[in-house]
Design an enzyme around this catalytic site. Sequence first.
Site: not given
Ligand code: SF4
Length: 498
Positions: A100, A104, A191, A258, A293, A297, A300, A444
């Site tokens: 991660c 984002c 995060t 985190e 958000h 996913y 990422c 996560e």
């Molecule tokens: Fe982390 Fe993925 Fe969330 Fe970006 S979208 S903060 S890489 S978990």
Amino acid sequence: MALKTPAEYVDSLRDLNIRAYVNGERIESVADHPSIAPHINTVAKTYELAHDPEHRDVMTAESHLTGERIHRYTHIFHSADDLVKKIQMLRLLGQVTGTCFQRCVGLDALNALYAITYEIDEKEGTTYHRRFCDYLTGVQRADLMLAGAMTDPKGHRAKRPSQQDDPDQFVRVVERRDDGVVIRGAKLHNTGGINSHEVLVMPGTGLSDEESDYAVACAVPANADGVLFIFGRQSNDNRKLEGGCDIGNPRFGVVGGEAMVVFDDVFVPNERVFMNGEAKYAGTMVNYFATWHRANYGGCKGGNADVLIGATAKMTKVLGTERNSVVRDKLTEMIHMNETTYASAIGASAMGYALPCGAYMVDPMMANTVKQNITRNVYQIGRLSHDLAGGFLATMPGEQSFDNPEIARFVEKYHQANPEYQTRERVKLGRYIENMTSVTTMVEAMHGAGSPQAQRIVMLGQADIDKKIEMAEQVIDGDDDVEGLPLPGKRQPAEVEG
Ligand code: SF4
């Protein structure tokens, strides 16, 4: 200076002198602490790739406020193309770091604030949007790393914010002054907060009119008086400090570093306050943020899974199983699941639509489907990786065994597989797979951007079941066929006698 270099990012963290605690102890400098270094190094990659001409189109954008070239992580989405490019950026960064990269959350928080301030002003006659755009211009010009802070501790889960025995279980305004507000509370699972320049505080849930003190959105510098970060623990975090072949992901974090961020009566001046009591807009803001958000996913985790699939495929070579058809089929299944979630994220972006402020929202049904699939596919991909890598993932000896002359030759001898590869190479790969399929990474994927049930509620709401019933009735009982066609199974009208 619109695009920071990695070195400038690290130096700027040093200058902030953030109040942070690791393993219970106050640390001198987040930029110089080995437990935080992997997370800083991950974010540094986001800064580095923005300077690479090959990735300029994906990593940077033109500011709609100033016309300057800025980092995509500080950009407001203004088209479906912007949304697609964000997902492409996430996949690229996921492939490069295998973890991660944290920025984002701040990006989606910026967009959610941009949208909600516009809508509050339209209905309430306030001036939050202009104020927010001024703040955003500063963020873009300084290329700041922002942490979005949404999840409150929540106390007793059956009680609303205003019903809690301890009213600080949700971040709230405890004092309103002419020049700003004082906030108190904490945000969890934050995060990247510990290595950010600023924290964007947002409400964590929909609120009623009586809960207006909890309706607060604002930007708080990470080094403001009263702000402190308490770093969480992750799988294998101490192994990173050892070096050698037991580390897993040696240079980058396991997930997003985190932390719990505490707001111990923090004064926030008016120019940084973007919602102050407008409770009825809190739910919409949470929804905007979560929808953006959730679509992420597919990008990422897609990039992270590319690395895991690569590590697993290499493991099959180390073991000598790479030509086995069953092995190849399982790798194909991993690829299939990964590309399915990526395709949904691209689809959610391509089907985006304009909000009243002009910012672009992803398709909510698809965005929630992406995240729902992640809560399954990441586990399934991990399961297949474990299947192919074998039981040694759970039993392999540690680095020290290779250094002890009494046992080293046995460890070497009995972990040797394909002689083209050294035993330590097998251990290193195994540790990476262990690392990236650990409880931390799985949890996560399960709970980040909202637990599975949160997506299912949106999916059912968006599905319009009544419309689907209508479709079924029309297909089964409808009579809009071309007149006179002798359709099989369709009773022709009975002839009328008389
Ligand atoms: Fe982390 Fe993925 Fe969330 Fe970006 S979208 S903060 S890489 S978990």
